[in-house]
Enzyme design. Structure first.
Site, mmCIF file in Angstrom:
data_model
loop_
_atom_site.group_PDB
_atom_site.id
_atom_site.type_symbol
_atom_site.label_atom_id
_atom_site.label_comp_id
_atom_site.label_asym_id
_atom_site.label_seq_id
_atom_site.Cartn_x
_atom_site.Cartn_y
_atom_site.Cartn_z
ATOM 1 N N GLU A 28 1.763 2.037 5.444
ATOM 2 C CA GLU A 28 0.990 0.784 5.464
ATOM 3 C C GLU A 28 1.397 -0.175 6.586
ATOM 4 O O GLU A 28 1.561 -1.363 6.346
ATOM 5 C CB GLU A 28 1.160 0.053 4.129
ATOM 6 C CG GLU A 28 0.691 0.859 2.954
ATOM 7 C CD GLU A 28 1.048 0.189 1.635
ATOM 8 O OE1 GLU A 28 0.198 0.202 0.742
ATOM 9 O OE2 GLU A 28 2.164 -0.333 1.486
HETATM 10 C C1 NGO Z 1 2.360 2.009 -2.076
HETATM 11 C C2 NGO Z 1 3.069 1.103 -1.106
HETATM 12 C C3 NGO Z 1 4.229 0.339 -1.742
HETATM 13 C C4 NGO Z 1 3.833 -0.240 -3.084
HETATM 14 C C5 NGO Z 1 3.312 0.877 -3.987
HETATM 15 C C6 NGO Z 1 2.867 0.336 -5.330
HETATM 16 C C7 NGO Z 1 3.609 3.238 -0.681
HETATM 17 C C8 NGO Z 1 4.174 4.427 -0.071
HETATM 18 N N1 NGO Z 1 3.551 2.046 -0.115
HETATM 19 O O1 NGO Z 1 3.112 3.226 -1.922
HETATM 20 O O2 NGO Z 1 4.642 -0.690 -0.865
HETATM 21 O O3 NGO Z 1 4.964 -0.819 -3.687
HETATM 22 O O4 NGO Z 1 2.225 1.552 -3.384
HETATM 23 O O5 NGO Z 1 2.359 1.309 -6.185
#
Ligand code: NGO
Length: 422
Positions: free
Chosen positions: A232
Site C-alpha cells: 500500500e
Molecule cells: C492490509 C494492510 C495493513 C492493515 C490490514 C488490516 C496489508 C498487507 N496492509 O494488509 O496495513 O493493517 O490490511 O486488515
C-alpha cells in the site's frame, strides 16, 4: 492399534509409507501399552512429536507425519498497538502447540516504530512513543528482541522481522523528518488510515538509514529473511516504487538476508530467492502479482485476507476487528487449498501459509487470543496437512476438544457456532 487418522487436532492424518523420509520436521510416534517411542531426524521433529503426544487421547497409536509446507506462520502487528515480550512469548507458546514455525513481527508502521536502533535513537524514543487512538506506545530494546528470538528458537519458531517501506513510515518520519518526501508532515500519527506516508526514495540518506536499520536487525535475528513490507505505498509513484525496489534489494542482500515482502513487491523485478506474501483478496491485482512473483522466481506465502486475516471479524456480531475482507468464520479459514488459490500455480510455487493479526482494533492479550482462536488451529492444519487428508467435519470434531484446554489455560477464544467447543 488405532491408525494414524483422527487422533486429535493438528496431529494430522498425514500418512507416510514405511521408510519414507521424515525430513527436517517429520516424526514417527508410537504409543503401545503405555510406552512411547519417538523417531525423528531432527530436534524439531522430536519436538513436534511431543506436541502431538500432549494432545493424544489415551490408547495405542502409531503416527508417521511431516508437514506439507515449510513456512507455517503467524504475524503480529506490534506497531498499531504495542505488545511486550511477555505477551509475545505467550503467543509463541500457542504457535509451538500447533506446530507453526514462523513468527513474523510487523515492527514498524505509521503509528509506531517498535525496535530500538542505536544509530537512529529517535526512531524508538519518539517514533515509538504512541499508538492508535492515543494508546500507550512502546518498543523492544535489543535485549528484549533477543529474548523473543531465543524463546521462539527454543520452540523451533523463526522470527521474521518486518520494517515496512517505502510507505507506512510516518513514525520514522516523525522521528527524522529528513527521511520523508519533501513536504511530509513531521507529526506522530494515531489514526488508522493507510497509504499517506513515503520515504524519499531518491535520497541517499534513505538507503544509509535502511542499511543501519537492517544491519542492527540482521544481527538480532538469525533467521534467513528480512521483510521490507512494500504494501500500500499509495503515495509513492510507481516509478519511484520501482526505483526504491532496485536500491533496497542490494541493501537487504548485503546483510546476508533473503528478501520478503507483501505482494506489491512483485510489481518490481525481484532477485533470486525472494518470498512474496499474497494477501489482498479484495483486489483482482493480488492474483496477478502472485503470478508475477512466481515468474520472477520467488516463492509465495499465502495470507489471503478472506481466509486467514485474523483481524477480520468472524461475523457481523464480532465486537473486535475489521470487515474490509468480509467475515471469516472458522470454516472459511479451514476449507481452502493454498495451491489452488491462484490459477496456474502449482504446489512448488508455495512456500507456505501465514495468518496475520493486525491490531488496529486490538489492545489486550485477550483481544489477540479471541481473534486467533479457533482460527489459528484451522490455519495450522492447512499449513501442515496434505490436502487430500483434510476434511472439515473431521477437523471440527477434533477441534471441539480444544475448548476445554483453552478454558483450563485461561486462553480467550471465539465461541464459534460452527464448532461444539463445550
Ligand atoms: C492490509 C494492510 C495493513 C492493515 C490490514 C488490516 C496489508 C498487507 N496492509 O494488509 O496495513 O493493517 O490490511 O486488515
Amino acid at each position: 492399534m488405532r491408525a494414524a487418522e483422527r487422533v486429535a487436532i493438528i496431529p494430522a492424518p498425514a500418512r507416510l509409507a514405511p521408510g519414507e523420509p521424515l525430513g527436517d520436521e517429520g516424526y514417527r510416534l508410537e504409543v503401545r501399552d503405555g510406552k512411547t517411542r519417538i523417531d525423528a531426524e531432527t530436534d524439531a521433529g522430536s519436538f513436534y512429536a511431543e506436541q502431538t503426544l500432549r494432545r493424544l487421547p489415551p490408547g495405542d497409536v502409531a503416527i508417521a507425519d511431516r508437514p506439507r509446507f515449510a513456512w507455517r506462520g503467524f504475524m503480529l502487528d506490534v506497531a498499531r498497538h504495542f505488545f511486550g515480550v511477555e505477551d509475545v512469548c505467550r503467543l509463541v507458546d500457542h504457535l509451538a502447540a500447533y506446530k507453526l514455525n514462523v513468527l513474523h513481527l510487523h515492527l514498524s508502521d505509521d503509528q509506531g516504530w517498535r525496535l530500538a536502533i542505536d544509530a537512529w535513537p529517535r526512531l524508538a524514543e519518539h517514533g515509538g512513543s504512541g499508538a492508535i487512538g492515543g494508546a500507550p506506545g512502546g518498543f523492544y530494546t535489543h535485549d528484549e528482541l533477543r529474548a523473543i528470538v531465543r524463546y521462539a528458537a527454543e520452540r523451533f519458531v523463526t522470527v521474521v522481522p518486518e520494517i515496512d517501506t517505502p510507505g507506512h513510515v510516518q513514525a520514522a518520519i516523525a522521528a527524522y523528518p529528513e527521511l520523508g518526501v519533501p513536504g511530509s508532515s513531521s507529526d506522530l500519527y494515531d489514526g488508522a488510515e493507510v497509504g499517506f506516508s513515503s520515504l524519499d526514495v531518491h535520497s541517499a540518506l534513505t538507503y544509509s538509514f535502511l542499511d543501519d536499520v537492517f544491519r542492527e536487525l540482521a544481527a538480532l535475528t538469525p533467521g534467513p529473511y528480512l521483510h521490507i513490507g512494500g504494501d500500500e505505498a499509495h503515495s509513492t509513484s510507481h516509478d519511484d516504487y520501482l526505483a526504491f525496489m532496485e536500491r533496497v534489494q542490494p541493501v537487504v542482500a548485503a546483510h546476508g538476508k533473503r528478501l520478503a515482502g507483501w505482494e506489491e513487491i512483485a510489481s518490481a523485478p525481484l532477485g533470486a530467492g525472494a518470498v512474496v506474501q499474497y494477501w489482498n483478496t479484495a483486489s483482482p491485482r493480488g492474483r496477478d502479482l502472485a503470478r508475477a512473483a512466481v515468474a520472477h522466481g520467488a516463492q509465495l506465502v499465502m495470507s489471503p485476507a478472506d481466509r486467514v486475516y485474523l483481524d477480520i471479524k468472524y461475523d457481523a456480531d464480532t465486537p473486535l476487528g475489521q470487515d474490509w475482507a468480509g467475515h471469516v468464520e472458522v470454516r472459511d479459514s479451514y476449507d481452502w487449498d493454498p495451491a489452488a488459490l491462484v490459477d496456474g500455480l502449482g504446489e512448488e510455487a508455495i512456500l507456505g501459509v501465514e495468518a496475520p493479526l493486525w491490531t488496529e482494533t486490538l489492545t489486550t492479550r485477550r483481544d489477540l487470543e479471541t481473534m486467533m482462536f479457533p482460527r489459528l488451529c484451522a490455519v495450522a492444519e492447512v499449513a501442515w496437512s496434505p490436502q487430500p487428508a483434510r476434511d472439515w467435519e473431521d477437523f471440527r470434531a477434533r477441534l471441539a476438544a480444544e475448548g476445554a484446554r483453552w478454558d483450563a489455560a485461561g486462553v480467550a477464544y471465539h465461541r464459534s457456532p460452527q464448532v461444539a467447543l463445550r
